[in-house]
Design an enzyme around this catalytic site. Sequence first.
Site, mmCIF file in Angstrom:
data_model
loop_
_atom_site.group_PDB
_atom_site.id
_atom_site.type_symbol
_atom_site.label_atom_id
_atom_site.label_comp_id
_atom_site.label_asym_id
_atom_site.label_seq_id
_atom_site.Cartn_x
_atom_site.Cartn_y
_atom_site.Cartn_z
ATOM 1 N NE ARG A 220 -3.781 -2.374 0.883
ATOM 2 C CZ ARG A 220 -4.902 -2.532 1.586
ATOM 3 N NH1 ARG A 220 -5.380 -1.528 2.288
ATOM 4 N NH2 ARG A 220 -5.532 -3.684 1.568
ATOM 5 C CD GLU A 222 -1.588 3.113 3.647
ATOM 6 O OE1 GLU A 222 -2.186 4.208 3.538
ATOM 7 O OE2 GLU A 222 -2.181 2.011 3.741
ATOM 8 N NE ARG A 228 -5.243 3.237 11.618
ATOM 9 C CZ ARG A 228 -6.424 2.940 12.145
ATOM 10 N NH1 ARG A 228 -6.629 3.041 13.427
ATOM 11 N NH2 ARG A 228 -7.411 2.538 11.386
ATOM 12 C CG HIS A 229 -1.697 3.451 7.575
ATOM 13 N ND1 HIS A 229 -2.245 4.483 8.302
ATOM 14 C CD2 HIS A 229 -2.731 2.761 7.029
ATOM 15 C CE1 HIS A 229 -3.573 4.413 8.201
ATOM 16 N NE2 HIS A 229 -3.890 3.383 7.443
ATOM 17 C CD GLU A 366 -9.965 -1.541 9.068
ATOM 18 O OE1 GLU A 366 -10.245 -0.342 8.969
ATOM 19 O OE2 GLU A 366 -9.658 -2.257 8.108
ATOM 20 C CB SER A 369 -11.796 -4.799 5.760
ATOM 21 O OG SER A 369 -11.750 -3.568 6.432
ATOM 22 N NE ARG A 417 -3.300 -0.973 11.044
ATOM 23 C CZ ARG A 417 -4.285 -0.527 10.270
ATOM 24 N NH1 ARG A 417 -5.509 -0.989 10.419
ATOM 25 N NH2 ARG A 417 -4.043 0.387 9.361
HETATM 26 P P1 ATP Z 1 -7.154 1.676 7.396
HETATM 27 O O1 ATP Z 1 -8.541 2.220 7.314
HETATM 28 O O2 ATP Z 1 -6.717 1.386 8.795
HETATM 29 O O3 ATP Z 1 -6.158 2.439 6.608
HETATM 30 P P2 ATP Z 1 -8.017 -0.112 5.359
HETATM 31 O O4 ATP Z 1 -9.463 -0.181 5.678
HETATM 32 O O5 ATP Z 1 -7.561 0.770 4.268
HETATM 33 O O6 ATP Z 1 -7.200 0.236 6.708
HETATM 34 P P3 ATP Z 1 -8.172 -2.789 4.330
HETATM 35 O O7 ATP Z 1 -8.068 -2.580 2.883
HETATM 36 O O8 ATP Z 1 -9.498 -2.995 4.909
HETATM 37 O O9 ATP Z 1 -7.448 -1.563 5.089
HETATM 38 O O10 ATP Z 1 -7.152 -3.948 4.753
HETATM 39 C C1 ATP Z 1 -7.492 -5.034 5.577
HETATM 40 C C2 ATP Z 1 -6.624 -5.060 6.819
HETATM 41 O O11 ATP Z 1 -5.242 -4.955 6.463
HETATM 42 C C3 ATP Z 1 -6.836 -3.916 7.769
HETATM 43 O O12 ATP Z 1 -7.923 -4.163 8.615
HETATM 44 C C4 ATP Z 1 -5.525 -3.870 8.519
HETATM 45 O O13 ATP Z 1 -5.448 -4.897 9.491
HETATM 46 C C5 ATP Z 1 -4.531 -4.217 7.453
HETATM 47 N N1 ATP Z 1 -3.944 -3.024 6.828
HETATM 48 C C6 ATP Z 1 -4.472 -2.246 5.877
HETATM 49 N N2 ATP Z 1 -3.640 -1.285 5.466
HETATM 50 C C7 ATP Z 1 -2.518 -1.459 6.217
HETATM 51 C C8 ATP Z 1 -1.267 -0.783 6.273
HETATM 52 N N3 ATP Z 1 -1.013 0.235 5.464
HETATM 53 N N4 ATP Z 1 -0.339 -1.232 7.130
HETATM 54 C C9 ATP Z 1 -0.584 -2.276 7.945
HETATM 55 N N5 ATP Z 1 -1.744 -2.965 7.932
HETATM 56 C C10 ATP Z 1 -2.705 -2.557 7.092
HETATM 57 MG MG MG Z 2 -10.616 -1.764 6.122
#
Ligand code: ATP
Ligand code: MG
Length: 443
Positions: A220, A222, A228-229, A366, A369, A417
Amino acid sequence: MQEITGVIPSLTTPYREFGKHIGEVVAIKGAIHNIRLMSDIAFILVRTAREVVQCVYSEEFSDYRLGGDVVEQAAAKVTGKVVKSETRDGSERYELQIHDIEILSTPAAVPPVVISKKQVVCDLSVNLDNRPVTLRNPKERAVFKLQEGIQRGFREYLQSQNFTEIHTPKINFAGAEGGTNVFKLDYFGKTVFLAQSPQLYKQALVPVFERVFEIGPVFRAEHHDTSRHLNEYISMDFEMGYIDSFTDIMNMETGALKYIMNLLKTEYAPEVELLKAEIPEITSIPCIKFKEAKELCVKKLKNITDMKDFEPEEEAFLGKWAKQQFGSDFLFVTHYLSKKRPFYTMDDPDDPEVTLSFDLIFRGIEITSGGQRIHDYNMQVEKMKRLGMNPEEFETYLMLHKYGAPPHGGLGLGLERLTMHLLGFKNVRYATMFPRDINRVTP
Ligand code: ATP
Ligand code: MG
């Protein structure tokens, strides 16, 4: 002629078997972790694969004489007699009375950070800059041993539920999760993307295997520096077919988490103890709809502007609320708004504004998902068009729907996470061996 038999003769004894060898002379191999010289004895801690073994040197025990080659981080073979050692709490511990130390390799320099104390004490950035060394500290190492336990539990549980383990490509023709956080890659002149999730492929494998899972890296981009990312993390994904309801997926995850937590308590007890990890007790996990959860947040928190998703403070609040109301460290939030979920998400037939989806919040963050996916071809094509996507670009993905798919769904669980909040870390990087973030690609 030498023949290779596939058997490595075991010439050393793991610490956990010391109890069976009291009074016997055994050998261990490991790094000299710490040396404490007293007037007539010395304590030499040896860091083996999983334990730090206390070895005691005294001229009384043998003819071996401690030399200047015994330095911290030297790789060594230590031979000695197993004896019970005194402990303050009365627990069973053993030590080795040293008979001999054979140095197998000598370090060229002293570590840049002290790793031989109970924990590494330095800034996170210094810790991460020196990761190949700081990870040697037993407490740092325990984080990732425990993380192995989480993955192992996920794998073992899903295998017991007839899931097939898969590996899907990480170089993809399209981003699956939408948004701008996708890494573009030049692929021989063509633009491709690093996988944001295994979504499109794990779905394609449902009509093949019915139930599939994958533990692997996802990427990702970010564009922010948060606690948390990460830009690369380990996603534990599953996808299952022939579901009756999207709650089947939540039940499967609850079963997996129960199994994982139990495995940690039993097979990873040394790490749980070392890290003082509070392993959650799970009997069942409470659920709340997004709309109701949002109302709670609006009532209790100030300055909430985004009504379509949660801010981190809202997740933190919901985590506390679940703990107070239900005594649960976990909370499922269901029926997220259709606008905020990816194109493959099934809308709720009773209320198309919301989806048959969920997030799992663990101690206020979170971690998952998931939800039911669209399996009908026309419904998926329609939704893509509605979202301004071109279905032709997704021709191979849509083969899933076109040629018949059962009702199905799944989830993605972020390994770092989960580890982060299991261990009470304030920053996800503490739960990442070699983190990649907006400012870091090394080591
Ligand atoms: P957030 O809202 O916290 O940025 P997201 O909803 O974009 O997360 P999802 O696409 O739902 O993330 O990804 C599923 C799971 O993967 C998340 O619940 C989280 O545990 C993990 N996750 C997502 N993005 C990241 C990240 N950049 N770094 C670490 N873990 C992540
Ligand atoms: Mg999510």
